[in-house]
Scaffold this active site. Sequence first.
Site, short mmCIF file in Angstrom:
data_model
loop_
_atom_site.label_atom_id
_atom_site.label_comp_id
_atom_site.label_asym_id
_atom_site.label_seq_id
_atom_site.Cartn_x
_atom_site.Cartn_y
_atom_site.Cartn_z
N ASP A 30 0.85 -1.19 0.00
CA ASP A 30 0.00 0.00 0.00
C ASP A 30 0.88 1.24 0.00
O ASP A 30 1.69 1.44 0.93
CB ASP A 30 -0.90 -0.01 1.24
N SER A 50 -4.34 11.64 -12.56
CA SER A 50 -5.65 11.04 -12.25
C SER A 50 -5.60 9.56 -12.53
O SER A 50 -5.59 9.13 -13.67
CB SER A 50 -6.74 11.69 -13.11
N TYR A 109 -16.15 23.01 -14.92
CA TYR A 109 -15.58 24.33 -15.17
C TYR A 109 -16.69 25.35 -15.24
O TYR A 109 -17.57 25.26 -16.06
CB TYR A 109 -14.71 24.41 -16.43
#
Length: 267
Positions: free
Chosen positions: A107, A186, A199
Site C-alpha cells: 500500500d 488522475s 468548469y
Amino acid sequence: MDVLHIILNILLPPLTIIFLFLFLFYPIYLFIKLLNCVRKHLCVENVAGKVVLITGASSGIGEHVAYEYAKKGADLALVARREDRLQIVAETSRKLGSRDVIIIPGDVTKINDCMKFISETISHFGKVDHLINNAGVSQTVLFENFSQIQDANPIMDTNFWGSTYITYYAIPHLRKSKGKIVVIASAAAKIAIPVATIYSGSDFIVSEPVSRCAKAIFQGVCRGEEYVETPSWIKWFFLVKSVCPEVINSIFNYFFLHFTKPYFKRE
C-alpha cells in the site's frame, strides 16, 4: 497639446516593445519551439533493459503503462495491493516482451511499504530508471452527490501522500541512474479516466479509453515531455474556452443536462 504629448510619451515605449516582441521575437520563439518538438519526436528514449517501477499497476492506467513498457523490453517492478491481479499483469508483460518482472504487493499510503518497494527493486535489479507514480483513488461523482466535503478529502490525501512517500525514497537511486519521475494526475478505473471536470458551473465529464491514455503517457515520457495532455484536443479546448468561456460553458452544460447527467445516479 501638452497632455497629448505626455500620453504618447507614456504609451508609445511599451507599445513599441510589445510590437517588436510580437512581430520579431515571437516568430523566432515559435521556430525554436518547432525545432524542439521535431527533436523530441526523433530522439525517443530507448527503454529496453531499463528498470521501471510502476505503482497502481494492477489495473487501469498503471496496468496499461506496464504493457507499453513491456512492448519495448523494459524490466518491470509492479506495485499494488492486489497480488492476484499483479500476477496476471506480470505474466502478460512477460509475454509482451519484458525479460524480468517482479511484483511487490503493498500500500503506497504506508511508509514502510514505500521503503519496501524501493529496497526490493534495488535488491533485485540494482537500479531504478523510471518511477511511475500512478497509485491512487479515482472517483467520478457529481459535486452535488457529495454528502459532505470530507467525502472528497480521503481521495486527495491518498493520491498526494502515496506519490510523496515513494518518490522520497526513490530519489537517491534515480539520481544515480539519471532517471525520471512520472506523476499521473488522475488514476483510472478499469474503463476510462476523467480529463475535464466542473468548469464554471459545468458538470460535464469527458473520458478516454485507458489504453490510449497509457500509450500517450508512455510516448510522452520517452520523448522527454514535461507534461502530457490527453486526449490531445483538450489543450485546444481550453485555449478556445479562454477566449469565449460563456459560449463553451453553455454548450457543455446543454449536452451534459440533456445527454449525460441521467447516467449519474446518487448512491
